[in-house]
Design an enzyme around this catalytic site. Structure first.
Site, PDB file in Angstrom:
ATOM      1  N   TYR A   1     -46.603   8.440 122.315  1.00 24.73           N
ATOM      2  CA  TYR A   1     -45.540   7.824 123.107  1.00 24.73           C
ATOM      3  C   TYR A   1     -45.567   6.317 122.857  1.00 24.73           C
ATOM      4  O   TYR A   1     -45.915   5.896 121.761  1.00 24.73           O
ATOM      5  CB  TYR A   1     -45.684   8.228 124.591  1.00 24.73           C
ATOM      6  CG  TYR A   1     -44.336   8.162 125.252  1.00 24.73           C
ATOM      7  CD1 TYR A   1     -43.317   9.018 124.860  1.00 24.73           C
ATOM      8  CD2 TYR A   1     -44.045   7.184 126.182  1.00 24.73           C
ATOM      9  CE1 TYR A   1     -42.040   8.906 125.390  1.00 24.73           C
ATOM     10  CE2 TYR A   1     -42.773   7.077 126.723  1.00 24.73           C
ATOM     11  CZ  TYR A   1     -41.776   7.930 126.317  1.00 24.73           C
ATOM     12  OH  TYR A   1     -40.516   7.802 126.829  1.00 24.73           O
TER      13      TYR A   1
ATOM     14  N   ARG B   1     -30.223   3.964 124.036  1.00 24.64           N
ATOM     15  CA  ARG B   1     -31.102   2.839 124.417  1.00 24.64           C
ATOM     16  C   ARG B   1     -32.546   3.324 124.343  1.00 24.64           C
ATOM     17  O   ARG B   1     -33.163   3.648 125.344  1.00 24.64           O
ATOM     18  CB  ARG B   1     -30.743   2.343 125.827  1.00 24.64           C
ATOM     19  CG  ARG B   1     -31.236   0.948 126.108  1.00 24.64           C
ATOM     20  CD  ARG B   1     -32.233   0.895 127.244  1.00 24.64           C
ATOM     21  NE  ARG B   1     -33.367   1.768 127.012  1.00 24.64           N
ATOM     22  CZ  ARG B   1     -34.228   2.179 127.931  1.00 24.64           C
ATOM     23  NH1 ARG B   1     -34.093   1.842 129.163  1.00 24.64           N
ATOM     24  NH2 ARG B   1     -35.255   2.962 127.643  1.00 24.64           N
TER      25      ARG B   1
ATOM     26  N   LYS C   1     -42.100  12.694 125.355  1.00 20.16           N
ATOM     27  CA  LYS C   1     -42.162  12.743 126.812  1.00 20.16           C
ATOM     28  C   LYS C   1     -42.596  14.126 127.292  1.00 20.16           C
ATOM     29  O   LYS C   1     -43.424  14.253 128.193  1.00 20.16           O
ATOM     30  CB  LYS C   1     -40.768  12.413 127.347  1.00 20.16           C
ATOM     31  CG  LYS C   1     -40.803  11.890 128.728  1.00 20.16           C
ATOM     32  CD  LYS C   1     -40.195  10.516 128.779  1.00 20.16           C
ATOM     33  CE  LYS C   1     -40.620   9.802 130.022  1.00 20.16           C
ATOM     34  NZ  LYS C   1     -40.053   8.484 130.155  1.00 20.16           N
TER      35      LYS C   1
ATOM     36  N   GLU D   1     -32.952  10.588 129.773  1.00 23.74           N
ATOM     37  CA  GLU D   1     -33.918   9.659 129.200  1.00 23.74           C
ATOM     38  C   GLU D   1     -33.279   8.729 128.174  1.00 23.74           C
ATOM     39  O   GLU D   1     -32.599   9.188 127.251  1.00 23.74           O
ATOM     40  CB  GLU D   1     -35.020  10.482 128.511  1.00 23.74           C
ATOM     41  CG  GLU D   1     -36.107   9.676 127.879  1.00 23.74           C
ATOM     42  CD  GLU D   1     -37.040   9.045 128.892  1.00 23.74           C
ATOM     43  OE1 GLU D   1     -37.127   9.539 130.029  1.00 23.74           O
ATOM     44  OE2 GLU D   1     -37.665   8.036 128.548  1.00 23.74           O
ATOM     45  N   ASP D   2     -33.486   7.449 128.344  1.00 22.35           N
ATOM     46  CA  ASP D   2     -33.054   6.446 127.375  1.00 22.35           C
ATOM     47  C   ASP D   2     -31.556   6.498 127.049  1.00 22.35           C
ATOM     48  O   ASP D   2     -31.139   6.360 125.892  1.00 22.35           O
ATOM     49  CB  ASP D   2     -33.917   6.521 126.097  1.00 22.35           C
ATOM     50  CG  ASP D   2     -35.273   5.856 126.325  1.00 22.35           C
ATOM     51  OD1 ASP D   2     -35.525   5.426 127.465  1.00 22.35           O
ATOM     52  OD2 ASP D   2     -36.065   5.755 125.373  1.00 22.35           O
TER      53      ASP D   2
ATOM     54  N   ASP E   1     -35.739   9.068 134.514  1.00 27.15           N
ATOM     55  CA  ASP E   1     -37.072   8.455 134.562  1.00 27.15           C
ATOM     56  C   ASP E   1     -37.021   6.949 134.364  1.00 27.15           C
ATOM     57  O   ASP E   1     -37.824   6.221 134.948  1.00 27.15           O
ATOM     58  CB  ASP E   1     -37.977   9.091 133.505  1.00 27.15           C
ATOM     59  CG  ASP E   1     -39.395   8.585 133.645  1.00 27.15           C
ATOM     60  OD1 ASP E   1     -39.943   8.698 134.755  1.00 27.15           O
ATOM     61  OD2 ASP E   1     -39.944   8.053 132.667  1.00 27.15           O
ATOM     62  N   ASP E   2     -36.077   6.478 133.544  1.00 28.52           N
ATOM     63  CA  ASP E   2     -35.999   5.033 133.294  1.00 28.52           C
ATOM     64  C   ASP E   2     -35.679   4.282 134.582  1.00 28.52           C
ATOM     65  O   ASP E   2     -36.098   3.145 134.766  1.00 28.52           O
ATOM     66  CB  ASP E   2     -34.920   4.728 132.252  1.00 28.52           C
ATOM     67  CG  ASP E   2     -35.147   5.530 130.990  1.00 28.52           C
ATOM     68  OD1 ASP E   2     -36.257   5.469 130.457  1.00 28.52           O
ATOM     69  OD2 ASP E   2     -34.225   6.256 130.560  1.00 28.52           O
TER      70      ASP E   2
ATOM     71  N   ASN F   1     -41.064  -2.734 126.548  1.00 27.55           N
ATOM     72  CA  ASN F   1     -41.625  -1.975 125.425  1.00 27.55           C
ATOM     73  C   ASN F   1     -40.693  -2.080 124.226  1.00 27.55           C
ATOM     74  O   ASN F   1     -39.500  -2.308 124.401  1.00 27.55           O
ATOM     75  CB  ASN F   1     -41.728  -0.496 125.820  1.00 27.55           C
ATOM     76  CG  ASN F   1     -42.885  -0.242 126.744  1.00 27.55           C
ATOM     77  OD1 ASN F   1     -43.971  -0.736 126.519  1.00 27.55           O
ATOM     78  ND2 ASN F   1     -42.629   0.525 127.781  1.00 27.55           N
TER      79      ASN F   1
HETATM   80  P1  NAD Z   1     -31.521  -1.921 130.226  1.00 24.73           P
HETATM   81  O1  NAD Z   1     -30.846  -2.017 128.929  1.00 24.73           O
HETATM   82  O2  NAD Z   1     -30.962  -1.045 131.274  1.00 24.73           O
HETATM   83  O3  NAD Z   1     -31.660  -3.386 130.861  1.00 24.73           O
HETATM   84  C1  NAD Z   1     -31.976  -4.564 130.156  1.00 24.73           C
HETATM   85  C2  NAD Z   1     -31.584  -5.741 131.028  1.00 24.73           C
HETATM   86  O4  NAD Z   1     -32.091  -6.930 130.435  1.00 24.73           O
HETATM   87  C3  NAD Z   1     -30.087  -5.932 131.198  1.00 24.73           C
HETATM   88  O5  NAD Z   1     -29.812  -6.187 132.550  1.00 24.73           O
HETATM   89  C4  NAD Z   1     -29.784  -7.197 130.385  1.00 24.73           C
HETATM   90  O6  NAD Z   1     -28.733  -7.961 130.942  1.00 24.73           O
HETATM   91  C5  NAD Z   1     -31.092  -7.919 130.513  1.00 24.73           C
HETATM   92  N1  NAD Z   1     -31.279  -8.922 129.455  1.00 24.73           N
HETATM   93  C6  NAD Z   1     -31.079  -8.763 128.130  1.00 24.73           C
HETATM   94  N2  NAD Z   1     -31.360  -9.922 127.487  1.00 24.73           N
HETATM   95  C7  NAD Z   1     -31.735 -10.806 128.423  1.00 24.73           C
HETATM   96  C8  NAD Z   1     -32.151 -12.150 128.404  1.00 24.73           C
HETATM   97  N3  NAD Z   1     -32.225 -12.833 127.259  1.00 24.73           N
HETATM   98  N4  NAD Z   1     -32.491 -12.744 129.555  1.00 24.73           N
HETATM   99  C9  NAD Z   1     -32.432 -12.060 130.719  1.00 24.73           C
HETATM  100  N5  NAD Z   1     -32.040 -10.776 130.812  1.00 24.73           N
HETATM  101  C10 NAD Z   1     -31.704 -10.162 129.679  1.00 24.73           C
HETATM  102  O7  NAD Z   1     -33.013  -1.485 129.909  1.00 24.73           O
HETATM  103  P2  NAD Z   1     -34.128  -0.940 130.939  1.00 24.73           P
HETATM  104  O8  NAD Z   1     -34.108   0.540 130.999  1.00 24.73           O
HETATM  105  O9  NAD Z   1     -34.024  -1.672 132.212  1.00 24.73           O
HETATM  106  O10 NAD Z   1     -35.458  -1.320 130.140  1.00 24.73           O
HETATM  107  C11 NAD Z   1     -35.756  -2.659 129.840  1.00 24.73           C
HETATM  108  C12 NAD Z   1     -37.137  -2.769 129.226  1.00 24.73           C
HETATM  109  O11 NAD Z   1     -38.117  -2.296 130.143  1.00 24.73           O
HETATM  110  C13 NAD Z   1     -37.331  -1.942 127.951  1.00 24.73           C
HETATM  111  O12 NAD Z   1     -38.122  -2.674 127.046  1.00 24.73           O
HETATM  112  C14 NAD Z   1     -38.106  -0.749 128.413  1.00 24.73           C
HETATM  113  O13 NAD Z   1     -38.916  -0.195 127.403  1.00 24.73           O
HETATM  114  C15 NAD Z   1     -38.947  -1.356 129.499  1.00 24.73           C
HETATM  115  N6  NAD Z   1     -39.398  -0.363 130.474  1.00 24.73           N
HETATM  116  C16 NAD Z   1     -40.737  -0.281 130.730  1.00 24.73           C
HETATM  117  C17 NAD Z   1     -41.186   0.648 131.627  1.00 24.73           C
HETATM  118  C18 NAD Z   1     -42.644   0.731 131.951  1.00 24.73           C
HETATM  119  O14 NAD Z   1     -43.428   0.039 131.390  1.00 24.73           O
HETATM  120  N7  NAD Z   1     -43.058   1.578 132.828  1.00 24.73           N
HETATM  121  C19 NAD Z   1     -40.295   1.504 132.251  1.00 24.73           C
HETATM  122  C20 NAD Z   1     -38.916   1.387 131.967  1.00 24.73           C
HETATM  123  C21 NAD Z   1     -38.488   0.447 131.080  1.00 24.73           C
END
Ligand code: NAD
Length: 550
Positions: free
Chosen positions: A103, A155, A173, A244-245, A267-268, A407
């Site tokens: 993963y 995504r 997953k 997912e994603d 899950d996200d 990530n």
């Molecule tokens: P998403 O696409 O829904 O959201 C991304 C957000 O970031 C958007 O609101 C966007 O406007 C904002 N953004 C983009 N560029 C930016 C910048 N330069 N400055 C400020 N904001 C900015 O994605 P998501 O599902 O929310 O996931 C985001 C990240 O979090 C991914 O890297 C994902 O892998 C990670 N994530 C980690 C975990 C975990 O560790 N448990 C869980 C979920 C998601």
């Protein structure tokens, strides 16, 4: 569910090479002489009989000789394709080492190179060209699915549109559902809905596995998803569908559309929320603070950020805090700056967190203006928790909460080393990608991943075993509190906000019990409440030790 190692009826088994080629039954060189005689395997295997432990040793030895994580991913995939029990036992007994290979972060690279490393299919691909016949396609699946993890690849982690190559994510997953919570692999169905891709590199890649067309959108997209959801529930009655994603313009809509209609969760949004809430609860055990006294500043305002904020608010409301007061604790920064009331045309999920405040264009300025107790990075933009930001957090707080959750590793807001160094060792840190322990001024910190894999496997197991008709926010809140209760004083003393991954199966079982209990209490379960919910959960957990066939 056949979960315990025991004796299987040899007369109902495939024989000879058919058996060796069935990954759900194959044991390779571990077949005993009696099994080899009973099942037509004599001569088809080398004479020495290995134990499963010896086979695991061989797998680990080979993996550790490979320098490239992608080679390890491919090797593990091949093992998955030929011997599932060995694959899952190897993960179960070495979660810390193997999870990052199957993963995040390795799966991100595997999705980007999916077409090049492709060897054989796993799961089901449903494409935009399959409109009108999805039910008959799903009927091709040979098992009764209890859980589907589905993506449209738009995504993938923080890597954007990977089209059909996103299949690595549902596969990975579901492997974690089995390894971490004992969901039977026969019940797991990975699905990719290929609606095309807008990724030019993939459209021009001769090895790309998906449709070479741009993404369908609007009504055509919605109708395809609707047909899939309906067909999945007809073919696999009551199946849990985990989205997912999906890109956030679809993720929130689809969750809102289906959460009160079928057994589903995202899950996200929801799993992330629970695992991050646990990290906050652990951090507050160290600082002695209360949730309602925190000021959380999110970098990112997407699925993760608003999902976390919503569950944090729900946790406060459950403690008797007024909802609008609770929302004031959460602030978001998106790509256009601080989310504030004066900004027009905000997405619906951001609006509850658009508070009265002057516009602030940059995250570092928002830190100085709002003086948060916690910064939570979920924008998938690497390196954004700069030295300056970390120094400000350390100036503002005795023990700043710093969660760098994006990530894969390249997108991480800061490394563990940077977080501890940048705050003079004060940070209460959690990460999205794995980082090694850090030693600073004679103290060793053991950062742990705020990984959704602490939450979703247990939630899924509880949902499947109780046959719940819905997966509710109350269940995620219970999962977060249950996980928090598994964090020991010794974990906290070394800066770990989560329990050791090595304990994941007992942790997942506890979460499954809390989820199933809610299903029974809220009349959502599809079966009568068992006298002992914990015993019922445990008896349904797949055990990857070999069964005897003769
Ligand atoms: P998403 O696409 O829904 O959201 C991304 C957000 O970031 C958007 O609101 C966007 O406007 C904002 N953004 C983009 N560029 C930016 C910048 N330069 N400055 C400020 N904001 C900015 O994605 P998501 O599902 O929310 O996931 C985001 C990240 O979090 C991914 O890297 C994902 O892998 C990670 N994530 C980690 C975990 C975990 O560790 N448990 C869980 C979920 C998601």
């Amino acid at each position: 569910m056949n979960s315990k190692p025991g004796k299987r009826d040899a007369s109902a088994m495939p024989r000879g090479t058919d058996l060796l080629h069935d990954p759900l039954l194959n044991k390779g060189t571990a077949f005993t002489l009696a099994e080899r005689d009973a099942l037509g395997l004599r001569g088809l295997l080398p004479p020495h009989i290995h134990t499963q432990e010896e086979q695991m040793g061989r797998i680990l030895m080979n993996l550790r000789q490979m320098a490239d994580p992608l080679d390890r991913f491919v090797a593990l995939n091949a093992l998955h394709d030929r011997n599932e029990a060995l694959f899952f036992r190897t993960i179960c007994e070495n979660v810390d080492e193997i999870q990052p290979l199957i993963y995040t972060p390795t799966v991100g690279l595997a999705c980007q190179r999916f077409g090049q490393i492709f060897q054989r299919p796993r799961g089901m691909f449903i494409s935009a060209a399959d409109r009108g016949r999805i039910k008959s396609i799903l009927a091709n699946w040979p098992y009764q699915a209890g859980i589907i993890v589905v993506t449209d690849g738009e995504r993938i982690l923080g890597l954007g549109d990977q089209g059909a190559n996103g299949m690595g994510i549902p596969v990975g997953k579901l492997s974690l559902y089995t390894a971490c919570a004992g969901v039977n692999p026969r019940q797991c169905l990975p699905v990719t809905i290929d609606v095309g891709t807008n990724n030019e590199t993939l459209l021009n890649d001769p090895y790309y596995v998906g449709l070479k067309q741009r993404r369908i959108t609007g009504a055509a997209y919605d109708e395809l998803i609707e047909e899939f959801v309906t067909a999945a529930n007809e073919v696999f009655t009551g199946v849990l569908i985990q989205f997912e994603d999906f890109a956030n313009h679809n993720a929130f809509r689809l969750l809102a559309k289906y959460r009160d209609r079928i057994c589903t969760f995202n899950d996200d949004i929801q799993g992330t929320a629970a695992v991050v809430l646990t990290g906050l609860l652990s951090a507050l055990r160290i600082t002695g603070g209360k949730l309602q006294d925190q000021r959380l500043l999110f970098l990112g305002a997407g699925e993760a950020a608003t999902g976390i904020a919503d569950l944090v608010v729900a946790a406060m409301v459950a403690q008797g805090v007024n909802e609008s007061v609770a929302r004031q604790c959460c602030w978001l920064v998106d790509s256009k700056g601080l989310v504030v009331k004066i900004r027009g045309d905000l997405a619906a999920q951001k609006k509850p967190y658009a508070h009265e405040h002057a516009a602030v264009a940059e995250f570092p300025a928002a830190v100085r203006a709002l003086k948060p107790t916690a910064i939570i990075g979920v924008a998938a933009v690497g390196g954004t928790f700069t030295k300056e930001v970390l120094a400000d957090m350390a100036r503002i707080n005795a023990q700043p909460i710093v969660f760098a959750l994006s990530n894969p590793t390249s997108k991480s807001e800061c490394t563990a080393q940077q977080a501890y160094e940048g705050t003079g060792g004060k940070a209460l840190f959690a990460c999205g990608s794995p980082f090694d322990p850090v030693t600073l001024a004679g103290r060793t910190y053991v950062p742990r991943q705020g990984n959704n894999s602490y939450i979703f496997p247990g939630v899924g197991l509880g949902a499947i075993v109780s046959c719940t008709q819905r997966v509710t926010d109350e269940m995620f809140l219970a999962a977060a509190h249950t996980l928090a209760a598994q964090v020991s004083a010794a974990d906290l003393a070394q800066g770990s906000l989560y329990p050791a991954l090595a304990r994941i199966r007992e942790v997942s079982a506890a979460i499954a019990v809390s989820v199933a209990t809610i299903a029974y209490e809220r009349d959502l379960a599809g079966k009568p409440r068992p006298a002992d919910i914990q015993a019922d959960i445990k008896s349904n957990m797949y055990d990857p030790r070999y069964e005897s066939y003769a």
